[in-house]
Design a protein around this motif. Sequence first.
Motif, short mmCIF file in Angstrom:
data_model
loop_
_atom_site.label_atom_id
_atom_site.label_comp_id
_atom_site.label_asym_id
_atom_site.label_seq_id
_atom_site.Cartn_x
_atom_site.Cartn_y
_atom_site.Cartn_z
N VAL A 137 0.84 -1.21 0.00
CA VAL A 137 0.00 0.00 0.00
C VAL A 137 0.87 1.25 0.00
O VAL A 137 0.61 2.21 -0.75
CB VAL A 137 -0.95 -0.01 1.21
N LEU A 138 1.91 1.27 0.82
CA LEU A 138 2.84 2.40 0.87
C LEU A 138 3.51 2.62 -0.49
O LEU A 138 3.63 3.76 -0.96
CB LEU A 138 3.89 2.15 1.95
N ASP A 139 3.92 1.54 -1.12
CA ASP A 139 4.53 1.61 -2.45
C ASP A 139 3.57 2.21 -3.46
O ASP A 139 3.94 3.07 -4.27
CB ASP A 139 4.96 0.20 -2.87
N ILE A 140 2.31 1.79 -3.43
CA ILE A 140 1.30 2.32 -4.34
C ILE A 140 1.12 3.83 -4.12
O ILE A 140 1.11 4.62 -5.07
CB ILE A 140 -0.06 1.59 -4.14
N MET A 141 1.00 4.24 -2.87
CA MET A 141 0.75 5.65 -2.58
C MET A 141 1.92 6.53 -3.01
O MET A 141 1.72 7.57 -3.64
CB MET A 141 0.46 5.82 -1.09
N GLN A 142 3.13 6.11 -2.66
CA GLN A 142 4.29 6.90 -3.06
C GLN A 142 4.43 6.92 -4.58
O GLN A 142 4.77 7.96 -5.16
CB GLN A 142 5.57 6.34 -2.43
N SER A 143 4.12 5.81 -5.23
CA SER A 143 4.24 5.73 -6.68
C SER A 143 3.24 6.63 -7.39
O SER A 143 3.55 7.19 -8.45
CB SER A 143 4.08 4.28 -7.15
N ILE A 144 2.04 6.79 -6.85
CA ILE A 144 1.07 7.71 -7.45
C ILE A 144 1.60 9.14 -7.39
O ILE A 144 1.50 9.89 -8.36
CB ILE A 144 -0.30 7.57 -6.77
N HIS A 145 2.17 9.53 -6.25
CA HIS A 145 2.78 10.85 -6.14
C HIS A 145 3.91 11.01 -7.17
O HIS A 145 4.01 12.03 -7.86
CB HIS A 145 3.35 11.06 -4.73
N GLU A 146 4.77 9.99 -7.28
CA GLU A 146 5.91 10.06 -8.21
C GLU A 146 5.45 10.04 -9.65
O GLU A 146 6.04 10.73 -10.51
CB GLU A 146 6.86 8.90 -7.94
N ALA A 147 4.42 9.27 -9.95
CA ALA A 147 3.92 9.20 -11.33
C ALA A 147 3.44 10.57 -11.79
O ALA A 147 3.67 10.96 -12.95
CB ALA A 147 2.78 8.18 -11.42
N SER A 148 2.80 11.31 -10.90
CA SER A 148 2.36 12.65 -11.25
C SER A 148 3.56 13.57 -11.47
O SER A 148 3.62 14.30 -12.46
CB SER A 148 1.47 13.21 -10.14
#
Length: 370
Positions: free
Chosen positions: A330-341
């Motif tokens: 879950v942490l990986d998903i959340m950080q990745s959404i921020h990074e993807a943007s």
Amino acid sequence: MDISKQTNIGVIGCGQISTIYMEAPQTFTNLNIVACADIDMEKAYAQAKRFSIPKVYTVAELLADPDIEIVLNLTIPRVHSEIGLAAIAAGKSTYSEKPLGITRAEGKALLDAAAANNLRAGCAPDTFLGGGIQTCIQLINKGKIGTPIAATAFTLGHGPESWHLAPDFYYQPGGGPMFDMGPYYLTALISMLGPVRRVTGSAQTSLPERTITNSLEYGRKIKVMTPTHLAGVLDFTNGAVATIITSFDVWAHHLPRIEIYGTEGSLSVPDPNNFSGVVSLRRAEDKEWHDIPLTHGYTKNSRGIGLADMAFALRANTPQRANGEMAYHVLDIMQSIHEASAESRHIELSSTCTRPAPLLPGQRTLAENY
């Protein structure tokens, strides 16, 4: 081994969320809260008196107590990893409020330390173990909507500064709507659909500061240091594609909480921040939605069920459901959404997890699952 043997718990962090956890032993008798600590000792003494907790410690004293088996970490997000690592270094397993950490590096360090010391790392949310989402899991597992192909998840509001007594951390790194509410929605989706393989997203910070409107500090300004509106797209390993929007910028909306769409029907999922709620199903041949009776227990506020499940699993030497592996994913998903943007791209996730085992249906006790 007797799985019903009580597990001694030490609580670090005696703020607002601690009350519901300190009530948990009334429901889950395998939990025995023996001590509490907080940087504000007045809070620790108040909660100890309210819940007849025998010992009030400093954090260092609590970590040094050899009778404590699990440290329940209810501190603010930016110190979750620090306290968790300290607990593991002291030879204790740890169960944390969400999120596991505020960066992948923090989460991985915690899991690696736990594994190296043959200890456990668990993490909220545990609301997916409530009767609402467990009913949805059973419907999906029985093929009531066919093969899941898509999902939507929405959690939109206008921030916690009107009701939370210390809302500053919500607007710092590790806060914001994705890190605050995202774990409930992502954990629910993973419990129903399994792990995610790829994400993308967009994020924005709509206002540079917020004004507190609670009664304690009315009018004080908070600088906003993290995105407050995020839209993500999740590609699941099983092929399903989900949309998630989390926001502190929306005054009102008519969107659902979570819906799952399959080849043979659609499923309306209740609020994953709660343990109950209305489950509705509409199959391909239906003309309208039908509410489905809940098939599982724990429909009242049962925060602490994940901790109790971890304590049972520790005794039985089996996997716990609200586990560090899923919390890290879950942490990986959340950080990745921020990074993807920020990077204008899709991100292939480096993490995965096992879909948690469902609970047995009916009004069973948690112990009956072991």
